[in-house]
Design a protein around this motif. Structure first.
Motif, PDB file in Angstrom:
ATOM      1  N   GLY A  24      -1.324 -15.117  -5.906  1.00 32.36           N
ATOM      2  CA  GLY A  24      -0.400 -14.722  -4.843  1.00 32.36           C
ATOM      3  C   GLY A  24      -0.736 -13.361  -4.280  1.00 32.36           C
ATOM      4  N   ASN A  25      -1.235 -12.464  -5.123  1.00 38.73           N
ATOM      5  CA  ASN A  25      -1.642 -11.139  -4.656  1.00 38.73           C
ATOM      6  C   ASN A  25      -2.754 -11.254  -3.615  1.00 38.73           C
ATOM      7  N   ALA A  26      -3.732 -12.133  -3.876  1.00 41.64           N
ATOM      8  CA  ALA A  26      -4.834 -12.311  -2.923  1.00 41.64           C
ATOM      9  C   ALA A  26      -4.355 -12.925  -1.616  1.00 41.64           C
ATOM     10  N   VAL A  27      -3.468 -13.910  -1.715  1.00 41.97           N
ATOM     11  CA  VAL A  27      -2.997 -14.592  -0.503  1.00 41.97           C
ATOM     12  C   VAL A  27      -2.095 -13.674   0.314  1.00 41.97           C
ATOM     13  N   VAL A  28      -1.157 -13.008  -0.341  1.00 42.45           N
ATOM     14  CA  VAL A  28      -0.266 -12.094   0.380  1.00 42.45           C
ATOM     15  C   VAL A  28      -1.078 -10.933   0.958  1.00 42.45           C
ATOM     16  N   GLY A  29      -2.073 -10.451   0.201  1.00 38.29           N
ATOM     17  CA  GLY A  29      -2.942  -9.398   0.728  1.00 38.29           C
ATOM     18  C   GLY A  29      -3.641  -9.834   2.002  1.00 38.29           C
ATOM     19  N   ARG A  30      -4.097 -11.090   2.039  1.00 34.70           N
ATOM     20  CA  ARG A  30      -4.734 -11.619   3.256  1.00 34.70           C
ATOM     21  C   ARG A  30      -3.723 -11.728   4.400  1.00 34.70           C
ATOM     22  N   MET A  31      -2.495 -12.131   4.082  1.00 40.44           N
ATOM     23  CA  MET A  31      -1.461 -12.243   5.110  1.00 40.44           C
ATOM     24  C   MET A  31      -1.105 -10.887   5.710  1.00 40.44           C
ATOM     25  N   MET A  32      -1.280  -9.821   4.925  1.00 39.58           N
ATOM     26  CA  MET A  32      -0.893  -8.487   5.390  1.00 39.58           C
ATOM     27  C   MET A  32      -2.024  -7.744   6.089  1.00 39.58           C
ATOM     28  N   VAL A  33      -3.176  -8.405   6.242  1.00 35.02           N
ATOM     29  CA  VAL A  33      -4.276  -7.790   6.990  1.00 35.02           C
ATOM     30  C   VAL A  33      -3.795  -7.457   8.400  1.00 35.02           C
ATOM     31  N   GLY A  34      -3.981  -6.225   8.812  1.00 31.99           N
ATOM     32  CA  GLY A  34      -3.569  -5.786  10.140  1.00 31.99           C
ATOM     33  C   GLY A  34      -2.212  -5.115  10.174  1.00 31.99           C
ATOM     34  N   THR A  35      -1.406  -5.295   9.090  1.00 24.47           N
ATOM     35  CA  THR A  35      -0.088  -4.662   9.077  1.00 24.47           C
ATOM     36  C   THR A  35      -0.157  -3.232   8.550  1.00 24.47           C
ATOM     37  N   MET A  36      -1.159  -2.938   7.730  1.00 24.23           N
ATOM     38  CA  MET A  36      -1.388  -1.580   7.240  1.00 24.23           C
ATOM     39  C   MET A  36      -2.802  -1.508   6.687  1.00 24.23           C
ATOM     40  N   PRO A  37      -3.416  -0.324   6.618  1.00 27.29           N
ATOM     41  CA  PRO A  37      -4.791  -0.209   6.105  1.00 27.29           C
ATOM     42  C   PRO A  37      -4.859  -0.693   4.659  1.00 27.29           C
ATOM     43  N   PRO A  38      -5.945  -1.392   4.271  1.00 27.88           N
ATOM     44  CA  PRO A  38      -6.012  -1.988   2.931  1.00 27.88           C
ATOM     45  C   PRO A  38      -5.977  -0.979   1.797  1.00 27.88           C
ATOM     46  N   VAL A  39      -6.657   0.154   1.934  1.00 27.82           N
ATOM     47  CA  VAL A  39      -6.645   1.146   0.861  1.00 27.82           C
ATOM     48  C   VAL A  39      -5.268   1.799   0.767  1.00 27.82           C
ATOM     49  N   ALA A  40      -4.634   2.019   1.909  1.00 22.98           N
ATOM     50  CA  ALA A  40      -3.270   2.549   1.904  1.00 22.98           C
ATOM     51  C   ALA A  40      -2.312   1.542   1.274  1.00 22.98           C
ATOM     52  N   MET A  41      -2.560   0.252   1.481  1.00 26.04           N
ATOM     53  CA  MET A  41      -1.715  -0.770   0.876  1.00 26.04           C
ATOM     54  C   MET A  41      -1.822  -0.719  -0.649  1.00 26.04           C
ATOM     55  N   ASN A  42      -3.017  -0.485  -1.143  1.00 26.01           N
ATOM     56  CA  ASN A  42      -3.185  -0.355  -2.591  1.00 26.01           C
ATOM     57  C   ASN A  42      -2.441   0.868  -3.115  1.00 26.01           C
ATOM     58  N   ALA A  43      -2.518   1.987  -2.381  1.00 30.03           N
ATOM     59  CA  ALA A  43      -1.827   3.200  -2.808  1.00 30.03           C
ATOM     60  C   ALA A  43      -0.315   2.985  -2.827  1.00 30.03           C
ATOM     61  N   LEU A  44       0.219   2.368  -1.775  1.00 30.58           N
ATOM     62  CA  LEU A  44       1.658   2.125  -1.721  1.00 30.58           C
ATOM     63  C   LEU A  44       2.083   1.175  -2.835  1.00 30.58           C
ATOM     64  N   ARG A  45       1.267   0.168  -3.103  1.00 33.48           N
ATOM     65  CA  ARG A  45       1.588  -0.768  -4.184  1.00 33.48           C
ATOM     66  C   ARG A  45       1.845  -0.033  -5.490  1.00 33.48           C
ATOM     67  N   TRP A  46       0.907   0.841  -5.878  1.00 35.20           N
ATOM     68  CA  TRP A  46       1.017   1.475  -7.181  1.00 35.20           C
ATOM     69  C   TRP A  46       2.043   2.597  -7.197  1.00 35.20           C
ATOM     70  N   LEU A  47       2.294   3.223  -6.055  1.00 34.30           N
ATOM     71  CA  LEU A  47       3.379   4.199  -5.996  1.00 34.30           C
ATOM     72  C   LEU A  47       4.720   3.501  -6.223  1.00 34.30           C
ATOM     73  N   LEU A  48       4.884   2.315  -5.641  1.00 38.05           N
ATOM     74  CA  LEU A  48       6.101   1.536  -5.869  1.00 38.05           C
ATOM     75  C   LEU A  48       6.228   1.137  -7.331  1.00 38.05           C
ATOM     76  N   VAL A  49       5.103   0.719  -7.931  1.00 40.14           N
ATOM     77  CA  VAL A  49       5.129   0.348  -9.349  1.00 40.14           C
ATOM     78  C   VAL A  49       5.550   1.546 -10.200  1.00 40.14           C
ATOM     79  N   GLY A  50       4.988   2.716  -9.896  1.00 43.82           N
ATOM     80  CA  GLY A  50       5.331   3.906 -10.662  1.00 43.82           C
ATOM     81  C   GLY A  50       6.811   4.241 -10.582  1.00 43.82           C
ATOM     82  N   VAL A  51       7.375   4.120  -9.376  1.00 46.59           N
ATOM     83  CA  VAL A  51       8.810   4.395  -9.199  1.00 46.59           C
ATOM     84  C   VAL A  51       9.653   3.385  -9.959  1.00 46.59           C
ATOM     85  N   MET A  52       9.260   2.103  -9.916  1.00 49.66           N
ATOM     86  CA  MET A  52      10.036   1.062 -10.584  1.00 49.66           C
ATOM     87  C   MET A  52       9.991   1.190 -12.105  1.00 49.66           C
TER      88      MET A  52
END
Length: 325
Positions: A24-52
């Motif tokens: 699901g991570n790969a598919v959702v990542g593909r769906m989000m292409v163009g909505t935000m930069p891919p490296v920034a998406m990785n950074a936001l992902r792990w910042l959210l994980v850290g907060v949670m």
């Protein structure tokens, strides 16, 4: 649980959820292409994980002296597992399909074998080499899109190359987990639960991830979308990536490995491309081509051949838990 008894329903759920989430991570990542930069998406992902995860870490207590004493090792696995692997995966999804990305990613055992030989002096046996050859054939079948005759003039999709580099990073990460330094073993190991161990990896990996996202913004010439998702559905996708593949899969995988051991669990991780094909067909309309199932069979056969190098009466020592895909 004895080696001959089948896993319980509860254990099967623990072992099936991670590959489903990683796909699901790969598919959702593909769906989000163009909505935000891919490296920034990785950074936001792990910042959210850290907060949670922070409330769990705070409740259980964290001795910062333990972190400072082990910062070199923690920074290394954090950069490889959090900051590098996932960023490269999202970059790969710009030009490769989720199924191709997960198939190439499932060849990690081959790269682990090479890393073990070069970096850790592990001897190679004929069965390992035969298994590696089968898995490499499967990867090449995906990368040539089923036409092996073009190998002499092969122009690879950039995403395929990025996923190969990501797989190498994951192999290094896995070896470092399996062979931790003395201060992470036995009585010297900090009394960290799964959430704390994941959080300290996220802590160090996020520094690299955020820095890489800034570099991405500076080096990208064309206009890029913002660092934060715009709209409801992209935020839902980000929350899924942060919760499902990052936290739920990590915890379930750890519980499953504790029950059945890493050898049997590895077979369940090979289901990731199958789940990716199902999710991609349902959500993206990207149906598998004939070479995808053939490549999967070659990769799984290679792993099966390699894992049969020697019969063991018991499982090897269990490594520190990885953080998922």
């Amino acid at each position: 649980m004895s080696a001959s008894s089948p896993p319980s329903l509860r254990t099967l759920v623990f072992l099936l959820l991670p590959p489903m989430m990683w796909a699901g991570n790969a598919v959702v990542g593909r769906m989000m292409v163009g909505t935000m930069p891919p490296v920034a998406m990785n950074a936001l992902r792990w910042l959210l994980v850290g907060v949670m995860l922070w409330p769990l870490v705070r409740r259980n207590g964290l001795d910062w002296g333990d972190v400072r004493a082990r910062w070199g090792y923690l920074a290394c696995i954090g950069v490889l597992g959090v900051g590098t692997y996932n960023a490269l995966q999202y970059l790969a999804l710009l030009t490769s399909s989720p199924l191709s990305v997960t198939l190439i990613g499932s060849s990690v055992p081959v790269w682990m074998m090479l890393v073990g030989r070069i970096g850790f002096g592990q001897a190679l046996r004929p069965r390992q080499l035969a298994g590696a050859a089968l898995s490499v054939c499967g990867v090449m079948l995906v990368m040539t899109r089923g036409d092996l005759s073009v190998l002499g003039q092969l122009r690879l999709v950039p995403g395929d190359l990025l996923m190969l580099v990501a797989s190498l990073a994951w192999a290094l990460y896995s070896w470092l987990l399996a062979h931790p330094p003395a201060h992470m073993v036995g009585h010297q190991r900090p009394a960290w639960d799964w959430a704390t161990f994941l959080w300290v990896q996220v802590l160090f990996g996020s520094v690299w991830a955020v820095g890489s996202a800034g570099l991405e913004a500076v080096l990208t010439a064309s206009p890029q979308p913002g660092w934060l998702p715009s709209g409801v559905w992209p935020w839902i996708g980000m929350l899924f990536i942060a919760i499902g593949p990052s936290i739920v899969a990590y915890r379930c995988w750890g519980l499953g490995v504790q029950t059945v051991g890493p050898t049997m669990a590895a077979f369940f991780s090979n289901l990731t491309p199958i789940f990716a094909a199902l999710w991609a067909a349902l959500l993206l309309g990207e149906h598998p081509r004939w070479y995808h199932p053939v490549a999967l069979l070659l990769i799984v056969a290679g792993i099966a051949v390699s894992s049969g190098v020697q019969k063991r009466r018991r499982e090897p020592p269990r490594p520190l838990e990885p953080n998922g895909g």
